[in-house]
Motif scaffolding. Structure first.
Motif, PDB file in Angstrom:
ATOM      1  N   LEU A  44      31.515  50.558  50.142  1.00 46.16           N
ATOM      2  CA  LEU A  44      31.893  49.912  48.889  1.00 46.16           C
ATOM      3  C   LEU A  44      32.498  50.924  47.920  1.00 46.16           C
ATOM      4  O   LEU A  44      33.560  50.680  47.322  1.00 46.16           O
ATOM      5  N   GLU A  48      36.438  51.091  46.528  1.00 47.78           N
ATOM      6  CA  GLU A  48      36.732  51.059  45.088  1.00 47.78           C
ATOM      7  C   GLU A  48      37.541  52.284  44.675  1.00 47.78           C
ATOM      8  O   GLU A  48      38.433  52.186  43.826  1.00 47.78           O
ATOM      9  N   MET A  82      43.010  46.179  47.505  1.00 49.72           N
ATOM     10  CA  MET A  82      41.771  45.500  47.147  1.00 49.72           C
ATOM     11  C   MET A  82      41.981  44.508  46.007  1.00 49.72           C
ATOM     12  O   MET A  82      41.124  43.651  45.760  1.00 49.72           O
ATOM     13  N   TRP A  86      40.413  40.227  44.178  1.00 55.19           N
ATOM     14  CA  TRP A  86      40.093  39.895  42.788  1.00 55.19           C
ATOM     15  C   TRP A  86      41.021  38.810  42.252  1.00 55.19           C
ATOM     16  O   TRP A  86      40.955  38.442  41.093  1.00 55.19           O
ATOM     17  N   GLY A  91      37.335  37.026  46.697  1.00 55.72           N
ATOM     18  CA  GLY A  91      36.400  37.876  47.403  1.00 55.72           C
ATOM     19  C   GLY A  91      36.265  37.602  48.885  1.00 55.72           C
ATOM     20  O   GLY A  91      36.757  36.591  49.400  1.00 55.72           O
ATOM     21  N   TYR A 239      32.672  41.531  48.531  1.00 56.22           N
ATOM     22  CA  TYR A 239      33.567  42.369  47.714  1.00 56.22           C
ATOM     23  C   TYR A 239      34.571  41.465  47.009  1.00 56.22           C
ATOM     24  O   TYR A 239      35.266  40.676  47.642  1.00 56.22           O
ATOM     25  N   HIS A 250      29.993  40.176  43.804  1.00 54.56           N
ATOM     26  CA  HIS A 250      30.482  41.491  44.200  1.00 54.56           C
ATOM     27  C   HIS A 250      29.342  42.503  44.376  1.00 54.56           C
ATOM     28  O   HIS A 250      28.473  42.648  43.519  1.00 54.56           O
ATOM     29  N   GLY A 251      29.365  43.183  45.523  1.00 50.98           N
ATOM     30  CA  GLY A 251      28.410  44.255  45.779  1.00 50.98           C
ATOM     31  C   GLY A 251      27.051  43.831  46.288  1.00 50.98           C
ATOM     32  O   GLY A 251      26.236  44.693  46.636  1.00 50.98           O
TER      33      GLY A 251
END
Length: 277
Positions: A44, A48, A82, A86, A91, A239, A250-251
């Motif tokens: 992750l 990012e 990525m 968003w 996701g 994600y 998210h996460g």
């Protein structure tokens, strides 16, 4: 891509992350998180920081130079960004499996669910379960026929009701036949060396949903079987932007899904024996 580890993380969880009932042996088989959550959080952070799915190939990876050359050729392509997760994609699930080779070398394998912006295979990530070239060929030919029906339907006048209904019926039959042909390309295995078509493995009263066997867990377990790796742990996390039903954030980590994964994972994990009930 199997990424060897210098040492395994001390963090460990026995909680089941992937599991399912196996109709072949009458038992529930599971795979724990193990130390996979640690490496999932590392992934992750890498994503990012990098901003796309084209992560550098670490030292020690088999065929490293060739893989890195493939990644370099894709660098800068916005389809791997990525940012996609968003936006309208809302996701996607990503996963990490900790596993070991026959010689005892421990490492990790990464996977993404389904397609990434219509891309099924990205260097450095576990490939799809089905034969992708064959899948693309079958899908292209079948979709062409279905689209021809749609064009004929769109060209009809509103008063041609009987012909309209007949063409819609035929289009629906073609779509179903295409899906059956595509599902037949998914051959699932287990750790006893057995292999069965997806439709023979899947068991649920809800019926099989589109995308079954395309999630992270089936991809990772299939990759392990094809490469003679022994799974030790698995972790899947979300994600990107929260989904519409607000069930994915998210996460956060999530166990294998009830609708598409649990009905096939029992068979796929049979013979591994991390846990059987």
């Amino acid at each position: 891509m199997f990424i060897p580890l210098d040492s395994c993380a001390e963090e460990f969880s026995e909680d089941a992350a992937a599991f399912g009932y196996c109709t072949a042996c009458g038992k529930t088989h599971s795979l724990p998180y193990g130390s996979a959550q640690y490496y999932a959080r590392t992934l992750l952070a890498e994503l990012e920081a990098k901003g796309d799915m084209l992560l550098a190939v670490p030292e020690g990876v088999e065929g490293r130079q060739e893989l890195q050359a493939q990644l370099d050729s894709l660098e800068g392509n916005p389809r791997y960004s990525m940012d996609y997760l968003w936006g309208k994609a809302l996701g996607q699930m990503l996963g990490v499996m900790v596993c070991k080779k026959q010689d005892g070398t421990v490492g990790i394998v990464r996977a993404f669910s389904g397609q990434y912006d219509r891309i099924y295979d990205i260097p450095g990530w576990a490939p799809p379960v089905m034969n992708l070239p064959r899948y693309n060929a079958v899908n292209a030919a079948g979709s062409k026929v279905v689209n021809e029906y749609s064009d004929r339907i769109d060209s009809l006048a509103a008063h041609e009701k009987e012909l309209l209904q007949q063409l819609k019926k035929e289009r629906k039959a073609c779509s179903r036949a295409l899906m059956d042909e595509l599902y037949a390309l998914y051959i699932l295995g287990n750790f006893k060396g057995e292999k069965k078509p997806l439709k023979e493995v899947f068991h649920s009263t809800q019926g099989m949903r589109t995308g079954t066997a395309d999630c992270c867990a089936p991809k990772l377990i299939h990759y392990a079987q094809e490469n003679r790796l022994i799974p030790l742990g698995i972790a899947e996390f979300f994600y990107g932007a929260e989904n519409k039903s607000q069930t994915r954030q998210h996460g956060k980590f999530y166990e294998a899904c009830e609708e598409k994964c649990q009905p096939i994972l029992g068979f796929m994990l049979c013979g591994l024996d991390h846990n059987s009930e």
